[in-house]
Every structure is written in C-alpha cells, then in structure tokens.
Design a protein around this motif. Structure first.
Motif, mmCIF file in Angstrom:
data_model
loop_
_atom_site.group_PDB
_atom_site.id
_atom_site.type_symbol
_atom_site.label_atom_id
_atom_site.label_comp_id
_atom_site.label_asym_id
_atom_site.label_seq_id
_atom_site.Cartn_x
_atom_site.Cartn_y
_atom_site.Cartn_z
ATOM 1 N N TRP A 237 -2.993 1.309 -5.309
ATOM 2 C CA TRP A 237 -4.163 1.148 -6.175
ATOM 3 C C TRP A 237 -3.732 1.368 -7.616
ATOM 4 N N MET B 119 -11.189 -3.657 -4.345
ATOM 5 C CA MET B 119 -10.849 -2.489 -3.528
ATOM 6 C C MET B 119 -11.860 -2.285 -2.411
ATOM 7 N N ASP C 141 -6.684 4.123 0.133
ATOM 8 C CA ASP C 141 -6.064 2.913 -0.423
ATOM 9 C C ASP C 141 -4.647 3.290 -0.862
ATOM 10 N N SER D 150 -5.048 -2.114 -1.572
ATOM 11 C CA SER D 150 -5.710 -3.289 -2.144
ATOM 12 C C SER D 150 -4.908 -3.894 -3.284
#
Ligand code: ZN
Length: 572
Positions: A100, A470, A97, A463
């Motif tokens: 984040w 997420m 990710d 995300s």
C-alpha cells in the motif's frame, strides 16, 4: 465496576462460562474483569484450523478473550460491557493490505478515463479552484486512454494552456507533463536520458512529455515540498477510507515513510491515537548502504516494536512496469527490441541484499518482469547461503510475469510472493496495452495467483493503492472471477488462474500477517489475538462471486476499537 455491584445471576453465569472456556480466556481466571465488548450471533470465519467457525467474540483490552458460541460470549459480559448483536452477519479477520502507498498530494483521479476528452474534462474541473501558477497534478492514466496508445503533452497544453501539469500513470512508473514543465525542467531534444530513466521522444526526436522511471525526477523535483501537516491530513483521510473497507492493517511499500516529514506525520498520528489502521512502514533499500545506516534501520524497527506503527522491512525496486515497457524481461516486448529497464546489476544487488540480510532486516523487491524476478530470487538465495540465515521472509513485490521455472523456488527459499489481487482485473489497459506487449504466451502466465498457491508459496495480497483501489472486495472479486464487475470478458481473463474466495481471504489476512512477522498476533481469530475483525454486509463464502463487489464492511474493529461503522450498520 466492583464485582459486588453486578447482578448475582449474571455473575453466576459469567463464572460458569469461565469454567468451560478455552485458551486465553481461561488463563484470566474467575477474578478477571468482564469483557469490554461482546459480539454475538455472527457467522465467524476464524481462519484457525482448530476452530474454523464460531458465532461470537469477546474483547478485552484490545484483544480477543473468547471465540466461541453466543452463550459463552454473553456470559463474559458485565454491566458496562458493550453488547453488539450481529444478527447472523459474516465476520472475518481484519483485512491486511500487504502493499500500500500513501498518496500524499491532492491530485485529479484519472482512473478509467478511457479517452483524452475525459482526461481533459477532469483536469479542467480539478484545476478550476487553483491559482494559475499552481501545479495541476493527476494520477492513474493509462497509455490506452490516448489515441494510438501515444500519450503526448499537446493534449495537456490544449486543455490547460501554459499551465504546469504533471500526471502520474496508473503504475507510478511514468509521468506525462505539459510543455511548461518541460521548459521549467530544461528538458529539450538535446537532453540525454538519465541513468535508469527514459525521456520518451517522437519520430522527430522531440520529447513527448512522457518521462519514465528515474527521468520522472527531472520534473517531480520542481513540485513544491509539502508540510508534515499536509501529509498528516492525507494520512488520516486515507486510513479512514481504508478502515471503511474493512482494513485493519496496511504495509506501506515506500522507504520514504522512515524519515523526514512523512515519518513526522506518521509518528505524530500514532502519538495522538489517530491511526485507525495498523501501519508497517519500510526503510529504503540502498545500493551503497553502510553498517551505520543498517544499524539505524534496525534501531528504528526495535524502537517501534509492538506499536500500531511498526518497521522492519526494506523496499527496493528492480524494474519498472509492463505498461511502460520498463519491466525487465528475459525476452523482448512484442513489436520492440527492448527488454525493459533493469535497475540493478546482479553484482550490486547480491551485495546489497546480503548486507540487509546479515543485519537481520527483511527485504521486499519490486520485480515484475521474469528477468527481474529471477534476479531477486538469485540474490535472496545467495544471501541465505553466504550468511547462513533462514526465516528472513524476504519478498518479491508484484511478481507479475514469472518464468514457470522460478515458481518452485519461492517455497524452496522461503521467499514470499507479494501479489496484488486487482492486477488480475482485465480492464482496458490490461487488454489493450499490457497483454499485447507481453504476447499470448507470457500474458497467459501473468498474475497467475493459482500457480503460486499450487507451488506452495506463501502469497500475501495487497492493492498497490493508489495504483488500484484499496477496496478489498474488488480485489477478492478480481482474483476469484478474473472479470470486471460488469462481467467482462465472458468466462474470465485466463480463468484457469482463478482462486476461491477462501484462498483470497487467507491471502488478505493470515498470509499478509505472515509477510510482516505478525501471524501470531493477527490474521486469524483466536483467544489472545489482537481484536482486529470486520463484519460484512453479506456472506462472501455463500453468495455468487459476481456479487462480491457489492459487499461492504458494515463494522470494522481494530484493537477492540470500532474504526468504521456503516450508517446502517449493526447497532449496539
Ligand atoms: Zn507499489
């Protein structure tokens, strides 16, 4: 275990396999110890052009030593090797990710509330165990949850009379506070807007309780500080959840990670081996950064090189969000004459970016409006020319509404588009607030992931958690269908921007690794790479796209360690 204790037949097979292996497994030679674990009978998507598919993996000392067929992997097993039969399941590189955040405080989740009645219900429920003097915190509301898109403190005062309530919106760019908080903060109709902030007022000039951008600090600074222990607890819980979604890496887009109690919490967790997910933290991007500060950021990066916790990027903010009408636009919002709240002048930004660039640091700038995105690209362009630097991989975060003329500049300048798959999710806030504020022409080019791919930009997916979930599968689903899981709107929201499952997986793996200078370590599966991978409950490349949200990670492996195993997951 000494070689002499192995069964002779197994040993012979093992030596034979080494003779026919490839890559790092070969270099270890016949004297190398057996694998720690082998994963057999899988459908492996490696992400590597040279060997895109495989059926088995072998792991030793946290790295892949073999990617190939089941017989080859099985031959690397010794008596103490863990053997996992994946029964035909799909395996992909561990997800990364690229953007984040760690929610460090316990707060009521107001996501998808849709009505003030529901918001009030959740707040009352959340506040029940709290003392009357304790703050009631919440997150993830949207303007469209309120009548006429007008959030107002009176709704909070009615639900929790006299209480200190502070609710952060979905994007983290505005808070709604109760009247008690306004009083405590000394905010009245006479209080001027702070620089880069807005105290939203009603028609009569009274503050509504909505505080935007830097005005949020007027209220937030009153919330009591947390301890490193509390932050550590939140960190462990959030990363455990991340591992359960198949994430093996997250890139924290908050400079606060690099100092104080947050830094303490992260480093303590790393020391104790309590990070189930690799973390790359950021340092702050400062207007008046000094050479000493920059040297400190570089030293921090070098000190953490090769760790599960790493550093090396500076996070800055150029504008706000479309929802709060603070994203910096070239043209006004529909129905308003303002063009958002740019937080930097071109001069200041150019100077600061050049300083970080000269020091060898990567920069990531939050830029959502077309004007802010252009400012970022101009500053990166200028820094590369002035310093004669290349390959810094500077990034623009979110890049929601770029001017089409700026799209080719990403590839030309080597600047990365750090986009968020779930931002293409056409939920009620997007359809009822976001798109109307942009108008049809600009909404039609918002979060257009396909356009970045076509323009040759490296696009890393994230995300922006806790702005959105997420859950990686929800993100892939949104990018692939541009629909909600319930299938609305029919045909998808601007379906011309849909991308394939494979493209979305690449953005969540190899491209996200590239965005943190780690693509030779992770993001694809090949001998020598870190053993970061995830086993999925269904074959995401074969199922109908509308089924993507149901797909779960059944086993997550980070550095050879099983960091998540579903209750009904593959047995040993
Ligand atoms: Zn963010």
């Amino acid at each position: 275990m000494p070689a002499g204790l192995r069964a002779p037949a197994r040993r012979a097979a093992w030596l034979l396999a080494l003779a026919t292996c490839s890559g790092a497994a070969c270099r270890t030679g016949p004297a190398a110890p057996p694998a720690d674990a082998v994963y057999l009978n899988a459908r492996v998507w490696t992400g590597e052009a040279a060997q895109p598919d495989a059926e088995a993996l072998a792991v030793r000392d946290g790295r892949l030593v073999f990617v190939g067929d089941t017989a080859g992997a099985r031959a690397l097993a010794g008596p103490s090797t863990t053997i996992v039969d994946l029964a035909g399941r799909r395996v992909v590189p561990g997800f990364n990710d690229a953007h984040w955040h760690l929610p460090t405080r316990r707060s009521a989740d107001l996501g998808d509330s849709r009505t003030v009645t529901e918001i009030a219900r959740r707040l009352v429920e959340f506040a029940r165990p709290l003392g009357p003097d304790q703050w009631v915190l919440g997150r993830s509301w949207g303007p469209s949850d309120f009548p006429a898109n007008q959030p107002h403190r009176r709704f909070l005062d009615e639900a929790l009379p006299g209480r200190k309530v502070l609710l952060t919106d979905r994007d983290g760019h505005q808070v709604l506070v109760s009247s008690a908080v306004l009083v405590l903060a000394g905010i009245t109709r006479a209080t001027p807007d702070p620089p880069n902030g807005r105290i939203v007022r009603d028609a009569s000039g009274e503050p509504t309780g909505v505080l935007q951008e830097d005005a949020m600090g007027l209220a937030r600074r009153l919330v009591p500080e947390q301890s490193a222990d509390e932050v550590g607890q939140a960190l462990r819980a959030e990363l455990a959840t991340a591992a359960s979604y198949g994430l093996t890496s997250v890139q924290v887009a908050s400079g606060s990670v690099s100092a104080g109690i947050e830094y303490e919490a992260y480093t303590a967790a790393e020391r104790r081996g309590e990070l189930p997910v690799r973390v790359r933290g950021a340092v702050p991007f400062e207007r008046a950064v000094t050479p000493e500060r920059l040297a400190g950021f570089v030293a921090l990066r070098d000190r953490h090189a090769g760790g599960v916790l790493r550093f090396g990027i500076a996070k800055g903010m150029l504008d706000g969000t479309v929802d709060a009408r603070t994203a910096a636009m070239l043209d006004p919002y529909v129905g308003h004459d303002d063009r958002g709240l740019p937080m930097w002048t071109a001069e200041d930004l150019t100077r600061a970016v050049a300083a970080y660039d000269r020091a060898g640091l990567q920069v990531e700038l939050h830029a959502i409006g077309d004007r802010a995105i252009r400012l970022a690209l101009d500053a990166y362009d200028h820094a590369a020319r002035e310093n004669g630097t290349t390959g810094r991989r500077h990034r623009v975060e979110h890049v929601e509404v770029p001017d089409p003329a700026d799209l080719p500049r990403f590839a030309a300048l080597g600047v990365l588009a750090s986009t968020q798959a779930m931002f293409a999710s056409p939920d009620s806030i997007t359809l009822n607030n976001y798109a109307p504020l942009l108008g049809p022409a600009r909404a039609a080019r918002a979060n257009a992931f396909r356009r970045f791919d076509e323009a040759g930009a490296v696009q890393a997916f994230g995300s922006d958690y806790p702005v959105f979930t997420m859950e990686v599968m929800r993100g892939i689903h949104a990018a692939v269908t541009r629909q909600l899981p319930e299938g609305t709107p029919a045909g998808g929201w601007y379906p011309e921007h849909r991308i394939t499952v494979e493209a979305a997986v690449r953005h969540f793996t190899r491209d996200a690794a590239y965005a943190e200078f780690a693509e030779t370590e992770k993001g694809t599966l090949a001998p020598g790479r870190l053993a970061d991978f995830v086993v999925l409950s269904a074959d995401i490349f074969a199922i109908a796209p509308e089924r993507l949200p149901e797909v779960k990670a059944v086993l997550t492996v980070m550095g050879g360690r099983q960091t998540w195993s579903a209750p009904d997951g593959p047995g040993r």
